[in-house]
Design an enzyme around this catalytic site. Structure first.
Site, PDB file in Angstrom:
ATOM      1  N   ALA A  65       0.884  -1.271  -0.098  1.00 40.93           N
ATOM      2  CA  ALA A  65       0.023  -0.092  -0.107  1.00 40.93           C
ATOM      3  C   ALA A  65       0.990   1.024  -0.105  1.00 40.93           C
ATOM      4  O   ALA A  65       2.174   0.949   0.382  1.00 40.93           O
ATOM      5  CB  ALA A  65      -0.922   0.052   1.278  1.00 40.93           C
ATOM      6  N   GLY A 108       0.715  -4.938   0.858  1.00 41.42           N
ATOM      7  CA  GLY A 108      -0.563  -5.066   0.107  1.00 41.42           C
ATOM      8  C   GLY A 108      -0.240  -5.542  -1.235  1.00 41.42           C
ATOM      9  O   GLY A 108      -1.109  -5.863  -1.973  1.00 41.42           O
ATOM     10  N   GLU A 111      -0.676  -9.143  -0.760  1.00 40.11           N
ATOM     11  CA  GLU A 111      -2.193  -9.324  -0.475  1.00 40.11           C
ATOM     12  C   GLU A 111      -2.769  -9.283  -1.858  1.00 40.11           C
ATOM     13  O   GLU A 111      -3.877 -10.014  -1.818  1.00 40.11           O
ATOM     14  CB  GLU A 111      -2.438  -8.305   0.725  1.00 40.11           C
ATOM     15  CG  GLU A 111      -1.828  -8.548   1.970  1.00 40.11           C
ATOM     16  CD  GLU A 111      -2.172  -7.278   3.008  1.00 40.11           C
ATOM     17  OE1 GLU A 111      -1.814  -6.354   2.456  1.00 40.11           O
ATOM     18  OE2 GLU A 111      -2.643  -7.749   4.066  1.00 40.11           O
ATOM     19  N   GLU A 131       4.796  -5.179   7.179  1.00 44.40           N
ATOM     20  CA  GLU A 131       4.070  -4.175   7.539  1.00 44.40           C
ATOM     21  C   GLU A 131       4.604  -3.788   9.158  1.00 44.40           C
ATOM     22  O   GLU A 131       4.578  -2.873   9.649  1.00 44.40           O
ATOM     23  CB  GLU A 131       2.667  -4.381   7.763  1.00 44.40           C
ATOM     24  CG  GLU A 131       2.217  -4.186   6.572  1.00 44.40           C
ATOM     25  CD  GLU A 131       1.917  -5.404   5.563  1.00 44.40           C
ATOM     26  OE1 GLU A 131       2.534  -6.202   5.624  1.00 44.40           O
ATOM     27  OE2 GLU A 131       1.165  -5.589   4.536  1.00 44.40           O
TER      28      GLU A 131
HETATM   29  N1  CAA Z   1       4.684   3.238  -0.892  1.00 40.83           N
HETATM   30  C1  CAA Z   1       5.065   4.492  -1.467  1.00 40.83           C
HETATM   31  N2  CAA Z   1       6.059   4.565  -2.299  1.00 40.83           N
HETATM   32  C2  CAA Z   1       6.874   3.307  -2.322  1.00 40.83           C
HETATM   33  C3  CAA Z   1       6.431   2.178  -1.760  1.00 40.83           C
HETATM   34  C4  CAA Z   1       5.485   2.146  -1.005  1.00 40.83           C
HETATM   35  N3  CAA Z   1       4.762   0.965  -0.369  1.00 40.83           N
HETATM   36  N4  CAA Z   1       7.351   1.351  -2.114  1.00 40.83           N
HETATM   37  C5  CAA Z   1       8.379   1.900  -2.893  1.00 40.83           C
HETATM   38  N5  CAA Z   1       8.002   3.196  -2.980  1.00 40.83           N
HETATM   39  C6  CAA Z   1       8.553   4.368  -3.811  1.00 40.83           C
HETATM   40  C7  CAA Z   1       9.976   4.783  -3.139  1.00 40.83           C
HETATM   41  O1  CAA Z   1       9.581   5.888  -1.936  1.00 40.83           O
HETATM   42  C8  CAA Z   1      10.841   5.437  -4.079  1.00 40.83           C
HETATM   43  O2  CAA Z   1      10.178   6.585  -4.424  1.00 40.83           O
HETATM   44  P1  CAA Z   1      11.246   8.070  -4.581  1.00 40.83           P
HETATM   45  O3  CAA Z   1      11.868   7.757  -5.734  1.00 40.83           O
HETATM   46  O4  CAA Z   1      10.264   8.987  -4.687  1.00 40.83           O
HETATM   47  O5  CAA Z   1      11.973   7.903  -3.419  1.00 40.83           O
HETATM   48  C9  CAA Z   1      10.310   4.552  -5.350  1.00 40.83           C
HETATM   49  O6  CAA Z   1       9.247   3.690  -4.896  1.00 40.83           O
HETATM   50  C10 CAA Z   1      11.399   3.394  -5.544  1.00 40.83           C
HETATM   51  O7  CAA Z   1      11.595   2.665  -4.270  1.00 40.83           O
HETATM   52  P2  CAA Z   1      13.131   2.538  -3.727  1.00 40.83           P
HETATM   53  O8  CAA Z   1      13.959   3.597  -4.031  1.00 40.83           O
HETATM   54  O9  CAA Z   1      13.016   2.186  -2.352  1.00 40.83           O
HETATM   55  O10 CAA Z   1      13.613   1.132  -4.532  1.00 40.83           O
HETATM   56  P3  CAA Z   1      14.386   0.220  -3.882  1.00 40.83           P
HETATM   57  O11 CAA Z   1      14.716  -0.956  -4.950  1.00 40.83           O
HETATM   58  O12 CAA Z   1      15.815   0.537  -3.208  1.00 40.83           O
HETATM   59  O13 CAA Z   1      13.635  -0.650  -2.857  1.00 40.83           O
HETATM   60  C11 CAA Z   1      11.924  -2.144  -2.041  1.00 40.83           C
HETATM   61  C12 CAA Z   1      12.515  -1.532  -3.192  1.00 40.83           C
HETATM   62  C13 CAA Z   1      12.649  -2.978  -1.100  1.00 40.83           C
HETATM   63  C14 CAA Z   1      10.638  -2.728  -2.449  1.00 40.83           C
HETATM   64  C15 CAA Z   1      11.559  -0.613  -1.033  1.00 40.83           C
HETATM   65  O14 CAA Z   1      10.874   0.266  -2.031  1.00 40.83           O
HETATM   66  C16 CAA Z   1      10.433  -1.054   0.082  1.00 40.83           C
HETATM   67  O15 CAA Z   1      10.876  -1.469   1.187  1.00 40.83           O
HETATM   68  N6  CAA Z   1       9.173  -0.493  -0.007  1.00 40.83           N
HETATM   69  C17 CAA Z   1       8.362  -0.547   0.786  1.00 40.83           C
HETATM   70  C18 CAA Z   1       7.669  -2.074   1.101  1.00 40.83           C
HETATM   71  C19 CAA Z   1       6.621  -1.802   2.083  1.00 40.83           C
HETATM   72  O16 CAA Z   1       6.955  -1.655   3.362  1.00 40.83           O
HETATM   73  N7  CAA Z   1       5.503  -2.434   1.972  1.00 40.83           N
HETATM   74  C20 CAA Z   1       4.422  -2.509   2.988  1.00 40.83           C
HETATM   75  C21 CAA Z   1       3.518  -1.430   2.886  1.00 40.83           C
HETATM   76  S1  CAA Z   1       2.488  -1.103   3.979  1.00 40.83           S
HETATM   77  C22 CAA Z   1       0.858  -2.175   3.535  1.00 40.83           C
HETATM   78  O17 CAA Z   1       1.048  -2.687   2.347  1.00 40.83           O
HETATM   79  C23 CAA Z   1       0.026  -2.046   4.464  1.00 40.83           C
HETATM   80  C24 CAA Z   1      -1.268  -3.088   4.021  1.00 40.83           C
HETATM   81  O18 CAA Z   1      -1.125  -4.031   4.196  1.00 40.83           O
HETATM   82  C25 CAA Z   1      -2.486  -2.399   3.545  1.00 40.83           C
END
Ligand code: CAA
Length: 257
Positions: A65, A108, A111, A131
């Protein structure tokens, strides 16, 4: 319809929805979830479509998400938000839905893949429910569907430690149906979807409904449901055509009637 966050294509009886927010690794925001549902509404209404594929990019199916959208929300915001109802609607679709997962399927994103009827993944796929690292819990079905898919031990470990699971382990654990090289994942998934779409839509929808019953009711109740559904399919012309074609040693041509 002008799509902002997805690409929708239809070919050979298959609807392909590609998530298209590359700048955010396809993170699910309200607009993306809403467009997926609008596309699914259209594909479900279209009698020519017999199967739907949900795909992301090579790097990410979806990285969760959208954390940046969620960060400032408080309880009433998130409680009244339609995001979660819209997410649930994806899982309630009646036509077969396949997830083609390449790269990250996190939070998400994982999911969303779990809401599909089965998952094909690329050899670079990484599944995870991280999460807990954000101080929250999976919110669109992860604790339930992952546990049903791979069992308590691995689901508990993944959700509590935020460990990512690679493709091979995902296949061994029953999370994904098959693994393909990332270059051929979409082609292979579309080929499987076309095979499904060639069949009687009534039969494929009834199979989906019957298998999903197994997760909701007792075995005896599920068997009763399957038996009655089996009986009812003899009211279709597709049953006549399928069996007649076998007897005549030819390919069946189903008309969804
Ligand atoms: N939400 C918003 N933006 C996201 C995102 C997310 N879940 N995942 C990645 N992005 C964005 C980053 O912020 C980045 O944007 P900027 O260039 O503006 O900084 C862009 O996408 C590229 O991401 P990274 O630079 O981080 O890429 P990477 O290759 O270094 O890492 C990754 C990849 C490991 C997937 C890392 O992006 C990451 O850890 N993302 C978050 C994963 C996460 O925690 N997901 C769970 C979300 S909460 C949820 O899903 C709740 C629910 O159940 C409803």
């Amino acid at each position: 319809m002008q799509w902002q966050s997805i690409i929708l294509q239809k070919q050979n009886g298959v609807g392909l929805i590609q998530l298209n927010r590359p700048q955010a690794l396809n993170a699910l925001n309200s607009q993306l979830i809403s467009e997926i549902n609008l596309a699914l509404d259209e594909l479900e209404k279209d009698r020519e479509i017999g199967c739907i594929v949900l795909a992301g990019s090579e790097k990410a199916f979806a990285a969760g998400a959208d954390i940046k959208e969620m960060a400032e929300l408080n309880f009433p915001d998130i409680y009244y938000d339609d995001f979660f109802n819209l997410a649930d609607r994806i899982a309630q679709r009646r036509k077969p839905l396949i997830a083609a997962v390449s790269g990250y399927a996190l939070g998400g994103g994982c999911e969303l893949a779990l809401m599909c009827d089965f998952i094909y993944c690329a050899d670079n796929a990484k599944f995870g429910l991280p999460e807990v690292t954000l101080g929250v819990i999976p919110g669109i079905g992860g604790t339930q569907r992952l546990t049903l898919a791979i069992g308590k031990a691995k689901a508990m470990e993944m959700c509590l430690t935020a460990r990512q699971m690679a493709a091979e382990e995902a296949e061994q654990s029953g999370l994904v149906a098959r693994i393909f090289p990332k270059a051929t994942l979409l082609e292979e998934t579309l080929a499987a979807a076309e095979k499904i779409a060639e069949k009687s839509l009534t039969a494929t929808m009834m199979i989906k409904e019957s298998i999903n019953r197994a997760f909701e009711v007792s075995l005896a109740e599920g068997l009763r449901f399957e038996r009655r559904t089996f009986h009812s399919i003899f009211a279709t012309l597709d049953q006549k055509e399928g069996m007649q074609a076998f007897v005549e040693k030819r390919q069946a041509i189903f008309k969804n009637q």
